[in-house]
Each structure stands twice: as C-alpha cells, then as structure tokens.
Write a protein that holds these residues in place. Structure first.
Motif, PDB file in Angstrom:
ATOM      1  N   ARG A 181       0.852  -1.184   0.000  1.00 30.15           N
ATOM      2  CA  ARG A 181       0.000   0.000   0.000  1.00 30.15           C
ATOM      3  C   ARG A 181       0.893   1.241   0.000  1.00 30.15           C
ATOM      4  O   ARG A 181       2.116   1.138   0.144  1.00 30.15           O
ATOM      5  N   ARG A 217       0.801   5.878   0.764  1.00 32.17           N
ATOM      6  CA  ARG A 217       0.116   7.086   1.205  1.00 32.17           C
ATOM      7  C   ARG A 217       1.036   8.285   0.981  1.00 32.17           C
ATOM      8  O   ARG A 217       2.233   8.123   0.715  1.00 32.17           O
ATOM      9  N   TRP A 266      -4.291   5.761   3.651  1.00 28.86           N
ATOM     10  CA  TRP A 266      -3.631   4.719   2.864  1.00 28.86           C
ATOM     11  C   TRP A 266      -4.438   4.428   1.597  1.00 28.86           C
ATOM     12  O   TRP A 266      -5.658   4.584   1.571  1.00 28.86           O
ATOM     13  N   THR A 291      -5.204  -1.852  -0.368  1.00 28.57           N
ATOM     14  CA  THR A 291      -4.148  -2.854  -0.256  1.00 28.57           C
ATOM     15  C   THR A 291      -4.228  -3.815  -1.427  1.00 28.57           C
ATOM     16  O   THR A 291      -5.279  -4.412  -1.677  1.00 28.57           O
TER      17      THR A 291
END
Length: 576
Positions: free
Chosen positions: A351, A353, A370, A373
């Motif tokens: 993931r 961010r 985030w 996934t």
C-alpha cells in the motif's frame, strides 16, 4: 598448558558429552559485569577473561603495542559514559551485556571513529614506507640479477604468469557464469582491474617494502567502496570474490623455503597431495562435529556469544545495499518504489500514502489515508501463483472526508502490480498515481510491503527504511577520528614516543576489551621482571617457547577431550 587445558577445556567438553549442559569451572569466554556496571558506567563493556592465553600472548607481544591497546581500553571506559550522557550513543539501553553494548556503541560512535583512525594509519603507513624507501635507495645497492639462486627449483617466469592469469580468470569466469544477472559489464571491468592491475601491483609493492622497511600498505575499504559505487541492490554481491588479494607476504615464506633448502617443486608436490586430502577429511570431520550438538548452543559457549556479534557486524555492511528507491515521473504523474530483495514464493501485500511534510523526517510527518491494499506473488521461475486467501485482505473502503477536512492529500491510486499478479524478480516496480492535494503542494510518499495484510509482520519493509550502515557511518565522527590519528602520530614523533602505541590503540577499537585487560599482565611481567632477569633478546626466545608450549598443551588436551565426546556421542545405548 596441559593442566590449564584440563580445567578450561576438558571439563566442559567431557561433561557436555554426558550431561545436558556442560560444567564450567571457569566462565567461558569471560566474566561479564556490564549489566551491573551500566548504572554508573553507561555504554561501557566491563569484564575480564580468566583464560591464561592472553597473559602468555602479552609475554611475547611488543610491549608498546599492548600498552596502546590497554590505554585504548582505559580511554574508552572514560569516554563512553561521557558520550552517552551527551547523546552520542542513543541506542544503548540499561541492562545490555557485553556483546550488545559492544555492537550498539560501535554503531553509534566507535565504528565511525575507528574508520577515521584506520584512514589516518593508512596515511601514516604510506608516509613511513615512503621515508623508508627513500632512505634505502640512498644507500649503495648491491648488484642485482634476475637469475634465481641455483638448486631452488624456481619455475620459469612465463609459467608463473600463466598460472596467475588462469587462477585470476577462473574466479571472474565462475562469477560471471553462475551470476549473469549479478555481474554487470561495469563490475566486470572492476574485476579485471582488481585481478590484473591492483593485485599484482599491491603484491609487488608489499613484497619490496617487507624486505626494505619491514612494513606493508593497503587501501582500506576498497571492496566496500566498489560495491557502493556500482549501485548494485541486494546482498549477493558481498559474497562474490572480487579478486582482491595481497601476495606480498608470500615473499617472506619464499625466503624461509630458500633458507631451509627446500625446493619449490617439493612444496608444490606437498600442496597437490595435501589439498584434496584436507578438503575431503575436513568435510567429514566438520559434518560430524556439527551433528554432535546444535551450533550455537550451551555446548559451545564461545560460539554462542561471538557468532551473533560477528553476524551483526557483518550484516551492517551487507544490508547497506538493500535500500529501496523511489522514482518520480512528473510527466505521467506517477511514483514508483523499488523495494530491496523480496523472498521468492510468497504473497506480498502493499500500500502507499502521501504527505505534504517534505522537509520533515519520516517519523514527524502527517500522512493522508492509505491507498487500497493490493497483493502480488513472487515467482522467480515464472511458475503460476497458488490461490491466495482473499478473505485476509482488510476492508478496501477509503474515507477521504477526514483527510480533506484536515488539508491532507488524498489516497494514491495503485497502478501495479495489480491484485493477484505475478512478479519474476526480487525488486519489483511498485507504481502508483500521484495523490491529489487541494493546494497543489509538493508531496512525499511512503510505501509498505509485507507478507501479512496487517503490515505488522517480520518481513515488513517501508520506503522510509534506511540500512543500519547509513546510521553507523557518520562523516563528522570519521573526520574526528582521522584528525585524532594524525595528531597522535605527530605528537609521538615529536616527543620520540613509540608509534606502535597507535597500532595497539586500533586493536582496542575492534576487539572485546576483556581480553586486552589481562594481556597487559603478561606485558608488564615481561617488561619489568623477565627482561631484567634474562635480558630482552634472550627472554623473547624463552617467551616464544613458553607460548608455543602452552598452546600445544591445550591443543593436546582439547583433541583428547573432543575425541572422548565424539566417541560418547557415537555410542547408542540399548535397553537390553
């Protein structure tokens, strides 16, 4: 040696063969007080060894070299608590033992300081060698000849050169054939330079210097510098032979062969006979030793302490090339992270961010939400991935309202590897689309990859991770060490003090101090008692015999003890 071997070696070895844990009449390898003295001597390993070996070594070793090592221990014992209290050793914690203290204080300060001292000693060594060669060349040189002494069995020069070229090419070809993806063309050029330029040159120089001034020179950290300059990512390169050797010391052995009247051809025949025999028997012997007891374990107390330390020290350099890289494509507004080596045959969750705190350290940044996934499978042999447990992936919904209210960037969009895809290399390119920021500010990104979707596993890797080597190498401290080393040399030269103290001090930077503390006992006995009683030169002859006799006595007891342990382990006890 025999008596001490019975107490120090035989009792633990034989008792370990019959009991669950060996009996140690004397602590092996040392008595450690660090966990207790840490309350008033922070970040300082305190202890001593009860082994008589260092005392015997001190009887024979150069006195001022031993004094330099001992003074180094004293200086470190005083300096480490001061450095800790001023924040130079943040990784040390109360309760650490000698091994842990030695490692973390090295990472925080002493490793960089020692590298600076090493560079200073290298400069000093080249200076001393240059002065020695200059003085030697001013003297009238004897008539030299390229003709070897008769009866020594020398090979022709072209035969020696041919053997050298074949042996050097062998390591290069093997590395290239076995690791074609590892040995790039640039690295191959370095291999040829090291094998056919650096090694012959440094070997010839050291052979000449050994005969002229009795000293050697070398270029420190040349392999490490080459690896980092090559830009290679991963750990495999550290275990490849670079062809960096120094054969200058062999000239001394050749002189010994000549003085004893031994022919080179006889040495070659002995090596041809011995090497296959030693290889075969060594594999048999060590495989048997390995099966006697787990290694490391209580059966091998020295290994149980020292192997972890050596592994940690080695990993500092090896992991230095395992840093991931982030690439930004401003035209396509894409960001790519290339992690360090991922193991084969596993599902990986990842993931990303974003944050606007570009100028802050990673721990101080405030990140947006985030991304979703995603998961991919590493299959370096291009095999089909197995079915992954989709139910283990957490909720993919992303709430942007809170991030927008706080002025944080949006979650980036994952572009690849997409869910369920397969990658065929340990360094996949993990690509995302740039996140959106309401104010159009510059963004910095954080990636995470792990074997578990909760991202708290032992294989968690983040784009903010830095190899421990980057924390251990401190340029300012290296510079301080270099200045201190040069200053020590100038000070001792001006006041006529022995330069051997500098080389002894370097030993105190790399070794556990517990051994050096007892070594000074032997040095003081030799200097202030035995030298006066027997004379300096005569005592050195006696000391050599004592050290060899002590070592042989311990070795005989050790061999007998190991034999008893091996026989006992080989016997199976039946119930009838």
């Amino acid at each position: 040696g025999v008596v001490w071997g019975l107490v120090y070696v035989a009792v633990p070895a034989i008792s370990g063969a019959f009991m669950e844990r060996p009996v140690q009449l004397i602590p092996i390898p040392w008595v450690d007080f660090t966990q207790y003295t840490g309350y008033f001597l922070e970040a300082t390993p305190i202890g001593f060894t009860l082994h008589l070996g260092p005392i015997f070594a001190g009887l024979l070793a150069p006195f001022w070299a031993v004094m330099g090592s001992f003074l180094g221990v004293v200086v470190h014992t005083i300096a480490s608590p001061i450095l800790y209290r001023h924040g130079f050793m943040p990784n040390w914690m109360m309760g650490m033992d000698t091994i842990q203290t030695h490692f973390v204080t090295g990472i925080d300060f002493w490793m960089s300081f020692g590298i600076g001292i090493t560079f200073a000693v290298t400069v000093i060594g080249f200076y001393q060698v240059w002065m020695g060669v200059r003085m030697a060349t001013t003297e009238k040189a004897a008539k030299r000849s390229w003709e070897p002494p008769p009866g020594r069995g020398d090979f022709r020069i072209w035969v020696c050169i041919a053997f050298f070229c074949v042996s050097s090419l062998y390591t290069i070809v093997v590395a290239r054939v076995l690791f074609p993806h590892l040995i790039s063309n640039t690295l191959l050029v370095f291999f040829f330079i090291f094998a056919f330029v650096y090694t012959p040159l440094i070997s010839f120089v050291n052979a000449r210097l050994d005969g002229l001034v009795g000293q050697n020179v070398s270029v420190p950290y040349i392999k490490e510098a080459t690896i980092f300059l090559s830009g290679f990512k991963g750990i495999e390169i550290w275990f490849v032979d670079f062809g960096i050797d120094n054969y200058g010391a062999s000239a001394e052995r050749f002189r010994q062969i000549e003085l004893t009247g031994t022919r080179f051809s006889s040495i070659l025949k002995a090596e041809v006979f011995m090497v296959p025999l030693v290889l075969a028997t060594s594999f048999m012997y060590w495989s048997y030793i390995w099966k006697l007891a787990p290694i490391p374990s209580d059966a091998y107390p020295y290994v149980q302490l020292m192997w972890p330390l050596r592994a940690l020290q080695r990993s500092v350099w090896v992991t230095g090339t395992m840093r991931g890289e982030i690439e930004t494509n401003e035209e396509r507004r894409q960001v790519t992270w290339i992690p360090s080596n991922l193991p084969d045959g596993s599902w990986w969750y990842w993931r990303a961010r974003a944050s606007v705190d570009v100028d802050l350290e990673a721990k101080a940044r405030t990140y947006g939400p985030w991304s979703k996934t995603d998961v991919f499978y590493t299959a370096f042999d291009n095999s089909d991935p197995p079915l992954h447990p989709r139910v283990s992936i957490p909720d993919q919904s992303i709430d942007l309202s809170e991030a927008l209210d706080k002025g944080l960037p949006s979650a980036p969009e994952i572009l690849g590897p997409v869910e369920g895809s397969r990658v065929d290399k340990p360094n996949p390119r993990m690509m995302i689309a740039e996140a959106f920021d309401q104010r159009g500010r510059k963004l910095v990104y954080q990636f995470e990859v792990d074997k578990v979707p909760s991202f708290d596993g032992s294989f968690l890797q983040s784009s903010d991770d830095l190899p421990i080597l980057f924390d251990a190498l401190k340029p300012k401290i290296i510079g301080v060490g270099f200045v201190v080393g040069i200053s020590m040399f100038i000070f001792m030269s001006v006041f006529g003090l022995p330069i051997l103290m500098v080389f002894g001090y370097i030993q105190s930077l790399t070794q556990i101090p517990h051994v050096l503390v007892t070594q000074i006992i032997g040095a003081l006995l030799a200097r202030f008692y035995f030298w006066k009683k027997y004379g300096k030169q005569e005592w050195r002859l006696y000391a050599a015999v004592l050290v060899v006799g002590f070592s042989v006595g311990m070795a005989l007891v050790g061999m007998a003890s190991v034999s008893i342990a091996m026989i006992q382990k080989s016997v199976s006890v039946l119930l009838f």
